[in-house]
Design an enzyme around this catalytic site. Sequence first.
Site, PDB file in Angstrom:
ATOM      1  N   SER A  41       0.801  -1.226   0.000  1.00  0.00           N
ATOM      2  CA  SER A  41       0.000   0.000   0.000  1.00  0.00           C
ATOM      3  C   SER A  41       0.834   1.275   0.000  1.00  0.00           C
ATOM      4  O   SER A  41       0.329   2.343  -0.332  1.00  0.00           O
ATOM      5  CB  SER A  41      -0.946   0.028   1.210  1.00  0.00           C
ATOM      6  OG  SER A  41      -0.212  -0.063   2.410  1.00  0.00           O
ATOM      7  N   ASP A 326      -3.631   7.941   8.200  1.00  0.00           N
ATOM      8  CA  ASP A 326      -4.500   7.067   8.988  1.00  0.00           C
ATOM      9  C   ASP A 326      -3.632   6.367  10.030  1.00  0.00           C
ATOM     10  O   ASP A 326      -2.507   6.803  10.284  1.00  0.00           O
ATOM     11  CB  ASP A 326      -5.280   6.091   8.095  1.00  0.00           C
ATOM     12  CG  ASP A 326      -4.384   5.180   7.258  1.00  0.00           C
ATOM     13  OD1 ASP A 326      -3.198   4.979   7.628  1.00  0.00           O
ATOM     14  OD2 ASP A 326      -4.846   4.653   6.228  1.00  0.00           O
ATOM     15  N   HIS A 329      -0.674   4.599   7.529  1.00  0.00           N
ATOM     16  CA  HIS A 329      -0.011   5.201   6.369  1.00  0.00           C
ATOM     17  C   HIS A 329       0.347   6.672   6.570  1.00  0.00           C
ATOM     18  O   HIS A 329      -0.417   7.425   7.188  1.00  0.00           O
ATOM     19  CB  HIS A 329      -0.913   5.075   5.136  1.00  0.00           C
ATOM     20  CG  HIS A 329      -1.317   3.662   4.848  1.00  0.00           C
ATOM     21  ND1 HIS A 329      -2.516   3.127   5.291  1.00  0.00           N
ATOM     22  CD2 HIS A 329      -0.674   2.672   4.188  1.00  0.00           C
ATOM     23  CE1 HIS A 329      -2.597   1.869   4.896  1.00  0.00           C
ATOM     24  NE2 HIS A 329      -1.488   1.559   4.238  1.00  0.00           N
TER      25      HIS A 329
END
Length: 352
Positions: A41, A326, A329
């Site tokens: 990600s 978040d 991340h």
Amino acid sequence: MQTMQVISIAAVLLLAHCAYVHGREARQPWKAKAMLVFGDSTVDPGNNNRLLTDFKANFLPYGKDFLDGRPTGRFCDGRLATDFIAETLGIAKSIPAFLDPNLTPQQRKLGVSFASASSGYDELTAIQAGVLTITKQIEYLRHYKVQLRKLEGPVQSQKTIEDALVVISAGTNDFVQNYYFYDNRSKEFTEPKYEDYLISLMSGYIKEINKLGAKRFVLVGVPPMGCLPVVKTLTAAEGCFVQYNDVAKSFNSKIVKQLDVLKKQLGLKAAYLDIYKIFEDVTSNPTKYGFAEISKGCCGSGTIEFGQSCKGQKTCDDPTKFMYWDAIHPTQQMYKILADEGIKEVAEDVLV
């Protein structure tokens, strides 16, 4: 009068030198003219949008600070480090997802990301999340080569691959998600043995990508995993969870050693990007980098939300003051710092 002439000549020479240096910077004299990205990600710009998985970020508030203010599938408020690196190299303002159905021929020529959020070096990490394994990502590289050959011809397409900057960023999910939280691999491996297992897989992937023509690699280390807001929440750690950080440092040291071996074996231009060090410096000196909050994310409570649990949540007023977007991340601002510092670390080894 003679003194004035000497000063004038010196001034002209100085201006000429400055113009030359500025001209070199403006021309972006980097060898790499395209980027090919693999991993998780941290470098997925939206491939997971096309997959049957819950690990997606194609909804607000993700993407609220992107170039056109829309969610793209990036687990961030805006751009990723690979986007900023591509811009610095004069390639593009962002690197698109290989599975994006709207990918243009020009975008393909400049490179793509095959990365998939929640993936890792260990295939089990990706399989249990329903996302792309790195083996599958490399298979897509083969498809990409066929597409590029049709666009550029055999000679130029091969040169594009050879000169492309290959970025690989993975490992965090293998430990946090697979080894610790789901407790899958911990039944088979001790922590050091699992590190070795991941390094052997990583080495094999680099060899496969190299066989397909790539010669310029940047291997991104894992961050201080024990400092991720979600880890601190779930482990109830005061400060960072030391055990995870120790594993991160051990694993990163093994990446460096293996990369040195591969450089000699395969003749690669390759470099290790020490993001652990950058995260550590930002955490120790947040005001130096303009941050006011380094312990929680901007989305929701900032302590547990990411992905679907961040969907529709309220966010902080100013994400540029937050290190994390978040609970896992980084913000766009942090990714820019990682990119700027990273370019300094790897430029001479890989880009010229």
